[in-house]
Design an enzyme around this catalytic site. Structure first.
Site: not given
Length: 324
Positions: A60, A129
């Site tokens: 990312e 998450h």
């Protein structure tokens, strides 16, 4: 109007903007041949090809940085994060670069980029998450943050976000992707910073964003049926810019407010709004400002417990009844 899913509404927004503007491209993990982890980009790679729909490595920090550079050079990247929780490794790129470059360049360099993906709990995928970082991102001047609750809003806000001159953090919810709603055919946009009254009411204002709007609507219907209490539901749609006028107008009408937020309570979005109400609309209140948020703990892995951790209609009703 046709009935389509939240997922399809986003897909339509991408297809229309990719067709309209050659500078728009999509990038992220598995967005191309695999059609996206949540199938939001389904069919776009076949239609627009590998130069416009780009698969990235699992890094990312790298592809967020690439997006900033591409935006600085005049492109309009739309970057998918498999979870917004994964953005934390790229906060330098998002906050220090995307959030600050326009200001630090004296307005000479814009970063017209959309960063999008799920920001929610409730899917039993564990604490790492399940973050809802809209409060963290909205605290950075230079970033814009939106959180649509319906397919109609998802498409209109996505089109506006892609066309915006600043970086927009687009907070979706995995549990909304299959929801169905009316969406007009063709392109339309919803201005950032404009809230929407999802339900008119006279006795109490529910202020919410994202999936919490649907929870608020459920609670409002139950309150009306069981207690005769009329709740107005204000969907913020945009966290920053924030439609303060819509909030204050609703409170001036109902004189009571419950802030509903899947954020954690400490320094959350509803904490900021509560402060604003206390400072600017205190005289309109006939009762204390109340909040219903996620419980203040990391997201619980157990699905039955996690459902209780997030705001529920029952919790909203219990809090609301204390105002009367």
């Amino acid at each position: 109007m046709p009935l389509i899913t939240y997922r399809t509404a986003l897909n339509q927004a991408f297809a229309e903007e990719l067709s309209r503007d050659e500078s728009v491209f999509l990038m992220g993990e598995e967005v191309a041949q695999y059609n996206g982890a949540y199938k939001v980009t389904e069919g776009l790679w076949e239609r627009f090809g590998s130069k416009r729909i780009i698969d990235t490595p699992i890094s990312e920090a790298a592809f967020l940085g690439l997006g900033v550079g591409a935006a600085m050079m005049g492109l309009r990247p739309v970057i998918e994060l498999m979870f917004w929780s994964f953005a934390y490794v790229g906060f330098d790129q998002i906050i220090n670069n995307a959030g600050c470059i326009r200001y630090m360049s004296g307005g000479l360099i814009n970063i017209p980029m959309v960063i999008r993906g799920p920001a929610n709990g409730g899917t039993s995928v564990g604490a790492t998450h399940s973050h809802t970082p809209e409060n963290l991102l909205a605290s950075t001047p230079g970033l814009k943050v939106v959180a649509p609750a319906t397919p109609y809003d998802a498409k209109g806000l996505m089109i506006a976000s892609i066309r915006d001159q600043d970086t927009v953090c687009f907070m979706e919810n995995t549990l909304l992707y299959g929801n169905i709603g009316e969406v007009p055919e063709g392109s339309y946009s919803i201005p950032l910073g404009v809230a929407d009254i999802k339900r008119e009411g006279t006795d109490v204002s529910f202020i919410a964003h994202g999936r919490a709007v649907l929870t608020a609507l459920e609670a409002a219907e139950m309150l009306q049926e069981e207690y005769g209490i009329s709740a107005e539901v204000v969907d913020l749609r945009s966290i920053r810019p924030l439609d303060e006028e819509a909030i204050f107008t609703s409170i001036a009408k109902t004189h009571r407010v419950v802030l509903i937020d899947e954020n954690k309570p400490f320094c959350g979005v509803s904490a900021q709004i509560a402060s604003m109400i206390a400072e600017q609309a205190f005289d309109e209140l006939d009762a204390p400002i109340l909040r219903v948020t996620a419980l203040d703990a990391p997201a619980i892995y157990s699905m039955p417990l996690e459902k209780l951790q997030l705001p529920t209609a029952e919790r909203i009703i219990q809090k609301t009844l204390t105002l009367f």
